[in-house]
Design a protein around this motif. Sequence first.
Motif, PDB file in Angstrom:
ATOM      1  N   GLY A   1      11.357  12.157  11.097  1.00  0.00           N
ATOM      2  CA  GLY A   1      10.980  10.815  11.506  1.00  0.00           C
ATOM      3  C   GLY A   1       9.676  10.342  10.900  1.00  0.00           C
ATOM      4  N   THR A   2       9.052   9.405  11.596  1.00  0.00           N
ATOM      5  CA  THR A   2       7.842   8.760  11.109  1.00  0.00           C
ATOM      6  C   THR A   2       6.596   9.532  11.504  1.00  0.00           C
ATOM      7  OG1 THR A   2       8.897   6.604  11.279  1.00  0.00           O
ATOM      8  CG2 THR A   2       6.501   6.627  11.173  1.00  0.00           C
ATOM      9  N   VAL A   3       5.682   9.646  10.576  1.00  0.00           N
ATOM     10  CA  VAL A   3       4.315  10.089  10.854  1.00  0.00           C
ATOM     11  C   VAL A   3       3.464   8.828  10.766  1.00  0.00           C
ATOM     12  CG1 VAL A   3       2.398  11.556  10.117  1.00  0.00           C
ATOM     13  CG2 VAL A   3       4.758  12.392   9.931  1.00  0.00           C
ATOM     14  N   SER A   4       3.056   8.335  11.924  1.00  0.00           N
ATOM     15  CA  SER A   4       2.456   7.008  12.042  1.00  0.00           C
ATOM     16  C   SER A   4       0.955   7.115  12.295  1.00  0.00           C
ATOM     17  CB  SER A   4       3.128   6.259  13.206  1.00  0.00           C
ATOM     18  OG  SER A   4       2.552   4.993  13.412  1.00  0.00           O
ATOM     19  N   ILE A   5       0.168   6.618  11.368  1.00  0.00           N
ATOM     20  CA  ILE A   5      -1.286   6.667  11.533  1.00  0.00           C
ATOM     21  C   ILE A   5      -1.694   5.718  12.661  1.00  0.00           C
ATOM     22  CG2 ILE A   5      -3.523   6.238  10.460  1.00  0.00           C
ATOM     23  CD1 ILE A   5      -2.207   6.883   7.754  1.00  0.00           C
ATOM     24  N   GLU A   6      -2.306   6.282  13.690  1.00  0.00           N
ATOM     25  CA  GLU A   6      -2.860   5.483  14.779  1.00  0.00           C
ATOM     26  C   GLU A   6      -4.378   5.468  14.574  1.00  0.00           C
ATOM     27  OE1 GLU A   6      -2.682   5.023  19.640  1.00  0.00           O
ATOM     28  OE2 GLU A   6      -2.439   7.002  18.746  1.00  0.00           O
TER      29      GLU A   6
ATOM     30  N   ILE B   1      -5.587   3.450   4.408  1.00  0.00           N
ATOM     31  CA  ILE B   1      -5.226   3.927   3.064  1.00  0.00           C
ATOM     32  C   ILE B   1      -5.712   5.349   2.847  1.00  0.00           C
ATOM     33  CG2 ILE B   1      -5.647   3.572   0.601  1.00  0.00           C
ATOM     34  CD1 ILE B   1      -5.780   0.513   1.281  1.00  0.00           C
ATOM     35  N   LEU B   2      -6.933   5.662   3.288  1.00  0.00           N
ATOM     36  CA  LEU B   2      -7.449   7.024   3.166  1.00  0.00           C
ATOM     37  C   LEU B   2      -6.580   8.016   3.925  1.00  0.00           C
ATOM     38  CD1 LEU B   2     -11.304   6.442   3.494  1.00  0.00           C
ATOM     39  CD2 LEU B   2     -10.125   7.380   1.500  1.00  0.00           C
ATOM     40  N   GLY B   3      -6.185   7.625   5.145  1.00  0.00           N
ATOM     41  CA  GLY B   3      -5.320   8.497   5.927  1.00  0.00           C
ATOM     42  C   GLY B   3      -3.986   8.728   5.249  1.00  0.00           C
ATOM     43  N   LYS B   4      -3.409   7.671   4.697  1.00  0.00           N
ATOM     44  CA  LYS B   4      -2.128   7.788   4.001  1.00  0.00           C
ATOM     45  C   LYS B   4      -2.235   8.694   2.779  1.00  0.00           C
ATOM     46  CE  LYS B   4      -1.150   5.150   0.917  1.00  0.00           C
ATOM     47  NZ  LYS B   4      -0.820   4.396  -0.280  1.00  0.00           N
ATOM     48  N   GLU B   5      -3.277   8.490   1.972  1.00  0.00           N
ATOM     49  CA  GLU B   5      -3.429   9.294   0.762  1.00  0.00           C
ATOM     50  C   GLU B   5      -3.647  10.761   1.096  1.00  0.00           C
ATOM     51  OE1 GLU B   5      -2.969   8.328  -2.420  1.00  0.00           O
ATOM     52  OE2 GLU B   5      -2.258   6.483  -1.457  1.00  0.00           O
ATOM     53  N   TYR B   6      -4.375  11.021   2.187  1.00  0.00           N
ATOM     54  CA  TYR B   6      -4.587  12.413   2.604  1.00  0.00           C
ATOM     55  C   TYR B   6      -3.272  13.051   3.036  1.00  0.00           C
ATOM     56  CZ  TYR B   6      -6.368  16.450   5.109  1.00  0.00           C
ATOM     57  OH  TYR B   6      -6.610  17.736   5.538  1.00  0.00           O
TER      58      TYR B   6
ATOM     59  N   GLN C   1       0.805  -1.218   0.000  1.00  0.00           N
ATOM     60  CA  GLN C   1       0.000   0.000   0.000  1.00  0.00           C
ATOM     61  C   GLN C   1       0.845   1.277   0.000  1.00  0.00           C
ATOM     62  OE1 GLN C   1      -3.113  -0.489  -0.539  1.00  0.00           O
ATOM     63  NE2 GLN C   1      -2.845  -2.710  -0.241  1.00  0.00           N
ATOM     64  N   GLY C   2       2.157   1.135  -0.010  1.00  0.00           N
ATOM     65  CA  GLY C   2       3.025   2.303  -0.090  1.00  0.00           C
ATOM     66  C   GLY C   2       3.431   2.887   1.244  1.00  0.00           C
ATOM     67  N   PHE C   3       3.178   2.181   2.340  1.00  0.00           N
ATOM     68  CA  PHE C   3       3.668   2.642   3.634  1.00  0.00           C
ATOM     69  C   PHE C   3       5.169   2.349   3.735  1.00  0.00           C
ATOM     70  CE2 PHE C   3      -0.864   2.109   4.665  1.00  0.00           C
ATOM     71  CZ  PHE C   3      -1.111   3.291   5.357  1.00  0.00           C
ATOM     72  N   GLU C   4       5.845   3.195   4.491  1.00  0.00           N
ATOM     73  CA  GLU C   4       7.303   3.064   4.596  1.00  0.00           C
ATOM     74  C   GLU C   4       7.764   2.527   5.942  1.00  0.00           C
ATOM     75  OE1 GLU C   4       9.080   6.846   2.532  1.00  0.00           O
ATOM     76  OE2 GLU C   4       7.140   7.365   3.426  1.00  0.00           O
TER      77      GLU C   4
END
Length: 292
Positions: free
Chosen positions: A256-261, A279-284, A28-31
């Motif tokens: 650093g990391t911006v981590s969706i919780e 995925i919505l959070g990442k795309e935003y 999904q393109g997360f790093e």
Amino acid sequence: MRLGFMTNILVKKGMVHLDEIAEWAAAQGFEDLEVGPTVPMERELFERVLEKGKVAITSLTYCRNFLSTDSGEAEAHIAELKKRIAFAGDLGIEKIVTSTGINKTLEEGIYDKADSIRRTPARSLDQFVETFAPIVEYAEKKNVKLAFENCPLMGNIAISPVMWREILKRLDSKMVGLAYDPSHLVWQFIDPYAPVAEFGDRIFHVHAKDTEIKEERLKECGILTDFSWWSYRIPGHGLLDWRKLTGELEKAGYQGTVSIEHEDPDYEDSLELVENGLILGKEYLKAFIGKR
């Protein structure tokens, strides 16, 4: 800045194996992954994911009440935290996201205006410092950073800039910093943007979570009846200005990391909804990270 997420919500919905989570994240393109306590610390599996290199693992999370008045409970939590520090140090994982703990018996008399200190988390500060000083020393030896989350709901006193100043002053170590979660600041009516400039060099991790304030409900129940007047949301579905926040982080030099919780109730009833929420959070967020 790198985009990642915390694993807890996927594990809760049935994606329980770290290698499966890592494969999904990479696809999904997360790093990056922030691995929560529901994922077993199986060294071979962690090493395999790290060796593949499709997605990084830069943080483990273990938030518990380390100041519990049940001494057995507190000691067990501290032992588990130290296990994670050792595990992270051995594998080169940068940091542990954690909480401070709170001694709830010290919060009795919460409405006693004659003794205002009784109404604040500062009453647990001395015990916290005494408890964590040796933990910090151990983390220094293992070269692992401790990032204190600012959620007030988990047994925690690191909830505001006032408390951060005291904690960082009294645990004076380059390995002690913050896991900055602006969503908790919104419902506490604390400015979520201004603290980034002051604490920028001590922000080790960022949680990407938004908050919605339900104004009509707030008018009926106020802030003390219950928490029905606010709700956590995925980034972009709440009140936070993510362009402003990421801009402040960038100005502060955060890399650093911006981590969706993910704790959004609109996207949690099934694994598919959880995946869609991440995925919505990442795309935003992609519109504001690395696009300037």
